[in-house]
Every structure is written in structure tokens, then in C-alpha cells.
Design a protein around this motif. Structure first.
Motif, PDB file in Angstrom:
ATOM      1  N   HIS A  42       0.835  -1.215   0.000  1.00 53.00           N
ATOM      2  CA  HIS A  42       0.000   0.000   0.000  1.00 53.00           C
ATOM      3  C   HIS A  42       0.866   1.260   0.000  1.00 53.00           C
ATOM      4  CE1 HIS A  42      -3.262  -2.755   0.769  1.00 53.00           C
ATOM      5  NE2 HIS A  42      -2.665  -3.165   1.875  1.00 53.00           N
ATOM      6  N   ASN A  43       1.845   1.314  -0.892  1.00 57.02           N
ATOM      7  CA  ASN A  43       2.764   2.449  -1.044  1.00 57.02           C
ATOM      8  C   ASN A  43       3.608   2.727   0.205  1.00 57.02           C
ATOM      9  OD1 ASN A  43       2.032   2.976  -3.724  1.00 57.02           O
ATOM     10  ND2 ASN A  43       0.263   4.160  -3.055  1.00 57.02           N
ATOM     11  N   LEU A  44       3.758   1.740   1.062  1.00 59.48           N
ATOM     12  CA  LEU A  44       4.575   1.884   2.264  1.00 59.48           C
ATOM     13  C   LEU A  44       5.664   0.815   2.250  1.00 59.48           C
ATOM     14  CD1 LEU A  44       4.875   3.368   5.017  1.00 59.48           C
ATOM     15  CD2 LEU A  44       3.465   1.561   5.992  1.00 59.48           C
ATOM     16  N   ASP A  45       6.908   1.246   2.416  1.00 60.20           N
ATOM     17  CA  ASP A  45       8.016   0.288   2.434  1.00 60.20           C
ATOM     18  C   ASP A  45       8.060  -0.435   3.777  1.00 60.20           C
ATOM     19  OD1 ASP A  45       8.786   1.037  -0.104  1.00 60.20           O
ATOM     20  OD2 ASP A  45      10.244   2.512   0.605  1.00 60.20           O
ATOM     21  N   ILE A  46       8.216  -1.758   3.719  1.00 57.41           N
ATOM     22  CA  ILE A  46       8.289  -2.611   4.898  1.00 57.41           C
ATOM     23  C   ILE A  46       9.669  -3.263   4.907  1.00 57.41           C
ATOM     24  CG2 ILE A  46       7.270  -4.577   6.113  1.00 57.41           C
ATOM     25  CD1 ILE A  46       5.293  -2.262   5.705  1.00 57.41           C
ATOM     26  N   LEU A  47      10.398  -3.115   6.007  1.00 59.94           N
ATOM     27  CA  LEU A  47      11.714  -3.730   6.142  1.00 59.94           C
ATOM     28  C   LEU A  47      11.625  -4.876   7.143  1.00 59.94           C
ATOM     29  CD1 LEU A  47      14.766  -3.841   5.626  1.00 59.94           C
ATOM     30  CD2 LEU A  47      15.053  -2.125   7.429  1.00 59.94           C
ATOM     31  N   THR A  48      11.994  -6.067   6.666  1.00 61.59           N
ATOM     32  CA  THR A  48      12.042  -7.243   7.524  1.00 61.59           C
ATOM     33  C   THR A  48      13.501  -7.656   7.684  1.00 61.59           C
ATOM     34  OG1 THR A  48       9.881  -7.987   6.758  1.00 61.59           O
ATOM     35  CG2 THR A  48      11.274  -9.635   7.815  1.00 61.59           C
ATOM     36  N   VAL A  49      13.910  -7.848   8.922  1.00 62.60           N
ATOM     37  CA  VAL A  49      15.265  -8.306   9.225  1.00 62.60           C
ATOM     38  C   VAL A  49      15.157  -9.774   9.606  1.00 62.60           C
ATOM     39  CG1 VAL A  49      17.298  -8.001  10.668  1.00 62.60           C
ATOM     40  CG2 VAL A  49      15.913  -6.010  10.034  1.00 62.60           C
ATOM     41  N   MET A  50      15.694 -10.626   8.748  1.00 61.50           N
ATOM     42  CA  MET A  50      15.699 -12.063   9.010  1.00 61.50           C
ATOM     43  C   MET A  50      17.073 -12.400   9.587  1.00 61.50           C
ATOM     44  SD  MET A  50      14.486 -14.978   6.327  1.00 61.50           S
ATOM     45  CE  MET A  50      16.051 -15.181   5.477  1.00 61.50           C
ATOM     46  N   VAL A  51      17.082 -12.935  10.806  1.00 64.80           N
ATOM     47  CA  VAL A  51      18.355 -13.178  11.486  1.00 64.80           C
ATOM     48  C   VAL A  51      18.353 -14.573  12.106  1.00 64.80           C
ATOM     49  CG1 VAL A  51      17.576 -12.056  13.619  1.00 64.80           C
ATOM     50  CG2 VAL A  51      20.002 -12.209  13.154  1.00 64.80           C
ATOM     51  N   GLU A  52      19.506 -15.215  12.045  1.00 64.64           N
ATOM     52  CA  GLU A  52      19.633 -16.565  12.574  1.00 64.64           C
ATOM     53  C   GLU A  52      19.820 -16.539  14.089  1.00 64.64           C
ATOM     54  OE1 GLU A  52      22.775 -18.716  10.673  1.00 64.64           O
ATOM     55  OE2 GLU A  52      21.825 -18.586   8.713  1.00 64.64           O
ATOM     56  N   ILE A  53      19.144 -17.453  14.744  1.00 64.07           N
ATOM     57  CA  ILE A  53      19.289 -17.611  16.189  1.00 64.07           C
ATOM     58  C   ILE A  53      20.651 -18.261  16.454  1.00 64.07           C
ATOM     59  CG2 ILE A  53      18.214 -19.883  16.385  1.00 64.07           C
ATOM     60  CD1 ILE A  53      17.390 -16.986  18.679  1.00 64.07           C
ATOM     61  N   ASN A  54      21.277 -17.947  17.565  1.00 63.32           N
ATOM     62  CA  ASN A  54      22.571 -18.522  17.921  1.00 63.32           C
ATOM     63  C   ASN A  54      22.383 -20.012  18.241  1.00 63.32           C
ATOM     64  OD1 ASN A  54      24.989 -19.283  19.109  1.00 63.32           O
ATOM     65  ND2 ASN A  54      25.233 -17.351  20.189  1.00 63.32           N
ATOM     66  N   PRO A  55      23.068 -20.892  17.520  1.00 59.43           N
ATOM     67  CA  PRO A  55      22.885 -22.328  17.742  1.00 59.43           C
ATOM     68  C   PRO A  55      23.397 -22.810  19.106  1.00 59.43           C
ATOM     69  CG  PRO A  55      24.681 -21.951  16.208  1.00 59.43           C
ATOM     70  CD  PRO A  55      24.055 -20.608  16.480  1.00 59.43           C
ATOM     71  N   ASP A  56      24.222 -22.014  19.766  1.00 63.15           N
ATOM     72  CA  ASP A  56      24.789 -22.416  21.056  1.00 63.15           C
ATOM     73  C   ASP A  56      23.879 -22.116  22.247  1.00 63.15           C
ATOM     74  OD1 ASP A  56      27.050 -23.265  19.700  1.00 63.15           O
ATOM     75  OD2 ASP A  56      28.037 -21.317  19.921  1.00 63.15           O
ATOM     76  N   LEU A  57      22.818 -21.352  21.996  1.00 54.96           N
ATOM     77  CA  LEU A  57      21.925 -21.008  23.101  1.00 54.96           C
ATOM     78  C   LEU A  57      20.746 -21.970  23.161  1.00 54.96           C
ATOM     79  CD1 LEU A  57      21.696 -17.110  22.945  1.00 54.96           C
ATOM     80  CD2 LEU A  57      22.886 -18.502  24.613  1.00 54.96           C
ATOM     81  N   PRO A  58      20.500 -22.540  24.328  1.00 57.63           N
ATOM     82  CA  PRO A  58      19.348 -23.434  24.462  1.00 57.63           C
ATOM     83  C   PRO A  58      18.055 -22.625  24.608  1.00 57.63           C
ATOM     84  CG  PRO A  58      20.504 -23.290  26.536  1.00 57.63           C
ATOM     85  CD  PRO A  58      21.281 -22.464  25.558  1.00 57.63           C
ATOM     86  N   ILE A  59      17.265 -22.613  23.571  1.00 57.62           N
ATOM     87  CA  ILE A  59      15.993 -21.881  23.605  1.00 57.62           C
ATOM     88  C   ILE A  59      14.895 -22.892  23.365  1.00 57.62           C
ATOM     89  CG2 ILE A  59      14.600 -20.105  22.501  1.00 57.62           C
ATOM     90  CD1 ILE A  59      17.234 -18.658  21.887  1.00 57.62           C
ATOM     91  N   ASP A  60      14.018 -23.016  24.350  1.00 57.27           N
ATOM     92  CA  ASP A  60      13.005 -24.055  24.261  1.00 57.27           C
ATOM     93  C   ASP A  60      11.574 -23.524  24.314  1.00 57.27           C
ATOM     94  OD1 ASP A  60      13.173 -23.210  26.835  1.00 57.27           O
ATOM     95  OD2 ASP A  60      13.336 -25.187  27.751  1.00 57.27           O
ATOM     96  N   GLU A  61      11.407 -22.224  24.375  1.00 55.10           N
ATOM     97  CA  GLU A  61      10.062 -21.668  24.451  1.00 55.10           C
ATOM     98  C   GLU A  61       9.849 -20.600  23.392  1.00 55.10           C
ATOM     99  OE1 GLU A  61       8.998 -20.161  28.260  1.00 55.10           O
ATOM    100  OE2 GLU A  61       9.473 -22.023  29.302  1.00 55.10           O
ATOM    101  N   ILE A  62       8.669 -20.594  22.827  1.00 56.88           N
ATOM    102  CA  ILE A  62       8.311 -19.574  21.840  1.00 56.88           C
ATOM    103  C   ILE A  62       8.321 -18.200  22.491  1.00 56.88           C
ATOM    104  CG2 ILE A  62       6.415 -18.719  20.401  1.00 56.88           C
ATOM    105  CD1 ILE A  62       5.815 -21.609  19.692  1.00 56.88           C
TER     106      ILE A  62
END
Length: 110
Positions: A42-62
Motif C-alpha cells: 500500500h505504497n509503504l516500504d516494509i523492512l524485515t530483518v531475518m536473522v539466525e538464532i545462535n545455535p549455542d543457546l538453548p531456547i526451548d520456548e516460543i
């Protein structure tokens, strides 16, 4: 600041990928692999930053992932002065390339 050929103009603001990278390298929760996706809605620029999570960090919850996304989003918005969308992805999801990395995907129809 950055190379002018890497610069994006998002909603009238000059955005250099190096500004975003500076924010990301300070955060232990993510890896230094990212990609910027620019789209126009709709004539508005949207910037999405796609970034990888650190594989060394234990993340188990959304909930934890959402908290990290909000933290990154807030820091980038503080630096750039515009709102962005942050999307965390699994390690090794962002495309790697030989030589210079392709950090920007511009899907705007000009």
C-alpha cells in the motif's frame, strides 16, 4: 557510515546494512548471519530483518523467541528511527555465498 551502494531508503530514511549489523553483533542470542527484505505494501516500504538464532543457546520456548525478536526490533528502531519487523530463523537458514554476502532482497516494484 556505510557504502552508498548498500544504502536503502525506507520511508525517507537512509538505512545502511552496517547499522543493523552493529545492533546484531552486540546480541549473544543471535548469530551474525542476517538478510534484509524490503517489500512495498500500500505504497509503504516494509523492512524485515531475518536473522539466525545462535545455535549455542538453548531456547526451548516460543515466548523466549518472541522476547528476543522484540529486543532486536526495539534496538534497531532506536538506531534507525523507523519500525522494522524481525524474524528469527534457524541456524544455517540465511543463504551463504562466496565472496560478498547478499544481504539485501529488494522486492519493491519500482
Amino acid at each position: 557510515m556505510g557504502r552508498s551502494d548498500d544504502m536503502l531508503i525506507i520511508r525517507g530514511v537512509n538505512v545502511f546494512p552496517s547499522q543493523i549489523e552493529e545492533v546484531l553483533v552486540q546480541m549473544q542470542e543471535v548469530a551474525p548471519h542476517y538478510q534484509l527484505i524490503v517489500e512495498r505494501e500500500h505504497n509503504l516500504d516494509i523492512l524485515t530483518v531475518m536473522v539466525e538464532i545462535n545455535p549455542d543457546l538453548p531456547i526451548d520456548e516460543i515466548k523466549t523467541l518472541e522476547k528476543i525478536e522484540r529486543k532486536i526490533q526495539t534496538e534497531i528502531e532506536h538506531v534507525l528511527g523507523i519500525s522494522v519487523t524481525v524474524k528469527l530463523v534457524e541456524p544455517r537458514t540465511v543463504e551463504r555465498s562466496e565472496g560478498k554476502a547478499k544481504r539485501i532482497i529488494d522486492n519493491r516494484k519500482i
